[in-house]
Scaffold this active site. Sequence first.
Site: not given
Ligand SMILES: Cc1cn([C@H]2C[C@H](O)[C@@H](COP(=O)(O)OP(=O)(O)O[C@H]3O[C@H](C)C(=O)[C@H](O)[C@H]3O)O2)c(=O)[nH]c1=O
Length: 182
Positions: A23, A28, A47, A49, A59, A71, A118, A131, A142, A168-169
């Site tokens: 199938r 798990e 949480q 994500n 990212r 994580k 991360h 995650y 952050e 941001k990055d």
């Molecule tokens: C991380 C996060 C983001 N958001 C909202 C905030 C922004 O409006 C939108 C995108 O957020 P961001 O651009 O920070 O998403 P990533 O670049 O994927 O951030 C993550 O990227 C790397 C891989 C990581 O390890 C972290 O968990 C996390 O920083 O989601 C939320 O509402 N909750 C959350 O936990």
Amino acid sequence: MQVIPTAIPDVVVLEPEVYGDDRGFFSESYNRNGFNAAIGREVEFVQDNHSRSARNVLRGLHYQIQQAQGKLVRVVTGDVLDVAVDLRRSSPTFGRWVSCRVSADNKRQMWVPEGFAHGFYVLSEFADFLYKTTNYYAPQHERSLLWNDPEVGVVWSEEPIAPVLSRKDREGKPLSVAEVYP
Ligand SMILES: Cc1cn([C@H]2C[C@H](O)[C@@H](COP(=O)(O)OP(=O)(O)O[C@H]3O[C@H](C)C(=O)[C@H](O)[C@H]3O)O2)c(=O)[nH]c1=O
């Protein structure tokens, strides 16, 4: 579940059992007792994500300087290089990084404890990245470590990359000036 050590003792790669039949398969993806036994400590996740990214998206490298998050990461579609950087100043591996190919095919998971930055780089057409975190999202805490800081020297791919990054990055801090953990 197989537990694969990395060059940084607190970061481990997990390979859950996969039960295939005509199938498809069953696995798990998380078992609290099995996971806690694998990492040797009790962990509570608060949480879940899910992010989807296209090829060449990077990212990271993210961390929360307060309310640090552990994580447990996996990929259910596609293929990424997942990276963790030790930001614990007291650690013998401070500033060192480890990586692991995490994909829907290999079903590997990486445990990135609190105290690490991360990130991941997408190697497939797109990737669904799921995650669990041990603390809630706290944007005010952050921080971004610069993904290509030569002092850290993460090797994201065999060839040089020009990834798609969030603002941001693009503005991540090099290790020399980044806020780090005790
Ligand atoms: C991380 C996060 C983001 N958001 C909202 C905030 C922004 O409006 C939108 C995108 O957020 P961001 O651009 O920070 O998403 P990533 O670049 O994927 O951030 C993550 O990227 C790397 C891989 C990581 O390890 C972290 O968990 C996390 O920083 O989601 C939320 O509402 N909750 C959350 O936990």
